[in-house]
Design an enzyme around this catalytic site. Structure first.
Site: not given
Ligand code: ADP
Length: 400
Positions: A7, A91, A180, A208, A212, A241, A283, A285, A333-334, A385
């Site tokens: 990538n 990628r 994505h 996702h 991003g 963004r 971030d 968190r 998300g995870e 990915e």
């Protein structure tokens, strides 16, 4: 068969080496700050000592050479010869409407990727540098390109067209492409496996959410609509963004603040989103921590962030006239149980019911975090990915 997945970004190059006999990762790593005075190379082989090196790495060709040196290193290497690498998969962010699946690289494909530079000026040129670096370091080794946009090529025109003069679509290919795609594809297939149902029979919304972020409506196993657009700026509020804003704001602020197109693009891509509203970080968190300590801007940023995720989920349920499962994937998300809880709490109208205990479990495995009574399954599926890129590469070169 061994496959190297690359990538390549403008100043970075990430890699993973797969052994396709069991799809295991033999080594992974990254080169950062390519072209700057002190580039950093990190090589992490499985069960062997890590290499971290700071040196001058002028360009992507030197970066690939250094990566190959690491793969052959006496202590930290995992290969005895570069000839063991059977193919390289890359990628590629933007495949436009030229590519709806992965392809082997030849001169036509290189020209195709170049023809899309205008649409993805920050991404496609460095991807091409990665391809050329492999050409130079590993001549003759087959290369495959896997596009972030390919999965979304199934969107119907009513989803991908913008209501602006048709001539802009015809002349400049201004339309929604979505991104994505490799991730949305992967997690939708995993969802089918987890639920024990063919993905073609499911209506899925996959979220996702990383630095991003994009949400996709997946029907009959195909992308039906997605929140990112001609570029990855559209849709959700993200780390830095803006996501969706009134397009008239752009000429307005350009006039008021005397910004040119580069500056306004930079502002919307790098100085907006969570970072801009919280004034703290991109971030989640750190923004959550500040909110818990009573910071009002952090609270507003998170309310906006969650609200936009819920609105997209709701609009895709309407678009598909139903939903069987909601999937959370990528960094946020995870990993963020609190984000999932906040989002799902206000989706109860759809029959979404989160099991709060299951939501807290961290396993790194695909899992169902909804209650047995929930009308909609809520799934956490770690994305991969690189594995999709390795598999596509393998499938395209195995019979050559
Ligand atoms: P990218 O878009 O760069 O590929 P990732 O999918 O790797 O991003 O996601 C990275 C983001 O995930 C980080 O910016 C971080 O904010 C977020 N993240 C990771 N773990 C957590 C967590 N436990 N809670 C909230 N956010 C998290």
């Amino acid at each position: 068969m061994k496959i190297l997945v690359i990538n390549a970004g403008s100043s970075s190059l990430k890699y993973q080496l797969y052994d396709m006999t069991d799809e295991s990762v033999l080594a992974l790593g990254r080169v950062e700050r390519i072209g700057m005075d002190a580039a950093i190379l990190t090589h992490e082989p499985t069960n062997k000592p890590e290499i971290k090196e700071v040196s001058e790495i002028l360009d992507h060709t030197v970066a690939v050479r250094k990566v190959l040196d690491c793969l052959l290193h006496p202590e930290s290497g995992v290969l005895s010869s570069i000839d063991e690498i059977d193919a390289v998969g890359h990628r590629i962010v933007q495949g436009g409407d030229l590519y709806s699946e992965s392809v082997l690289v030849d001169n036509d494909v290189k020209a195709g990727i170049r023809s899309l530079y205008d649409l993805a000026p920050l991404h496609n040129p460095p991807h091409m540098m990665g391809i050329q670096a492999v050409d130079l370091n590993m001549p003759g080794v087959p290369q495959v390109v896997v596009f972030d946009t390919a999965f979304h090529q199934t969107m119907p025109a009513m989803a991908y067209m913008y209501p602006i003069p048709m001539v802009l679509y015809k002349k400049h290919k201004v339309r929604r492409y979505g991104f994505h795609g490799t991730s949305h594809y992967y997690v939708s297939r995993k969802a089918g496996e987890l639920l024990g149902r063919p993905v073609e029979d499911l209506k899925l919304v996959s979220a996702h959410i990383g630095n991003g972020a994009s949400i996709t409506a997946i029907m009959e196993g195909k992308s039906y609509d997605t929140s990112m657009g001609m570029t990855p700026l559209e849709g959700l509020m993200m780390g830095t963004r803006s996501g969706d804003i009134d397009p008239a704001i752009v000429p307005f602020i350009m006039g008021k603040e005397e910004l040119n197109t580069t500056e306004v693009n930079f502002m919307l891509n790098k100085h907006s989103g969570l970072q801009a509203i919280s004034g703290i970080s991109s971030d989640l968190r750190e923004v959550e921590k500040a909110m818990n300590e009573g910071n009002e801007n952090a609270k507003l940023a998170i309310e906006m962030y969650d609200y936009r995720i819920r609105k997209f989920i709701g609009s895709y349920v309407a678009a598909m006239d139903g939903i069987d499962a909601l999937i959370f994937t990528a960094g946020v998300g995870e990993n963020s149980a609190t984000l999932r809880q906040r989002v799902c709490e206000k989706l109860s109208f759809f029959g979404i019911e989160l099991d709060l205990e299951k939501n807290e479990i961290r396993s790194g495995e695909p899992r169902d975090i909804s209650t047995p009574n929930s009308k909609v399954r809520v799934l956490v599926i770690p994305t991969n990915e690189e594995l999709v890129i390795a598999r596509d590469t393998y499938n395209l070169v195995k019979n050559k």
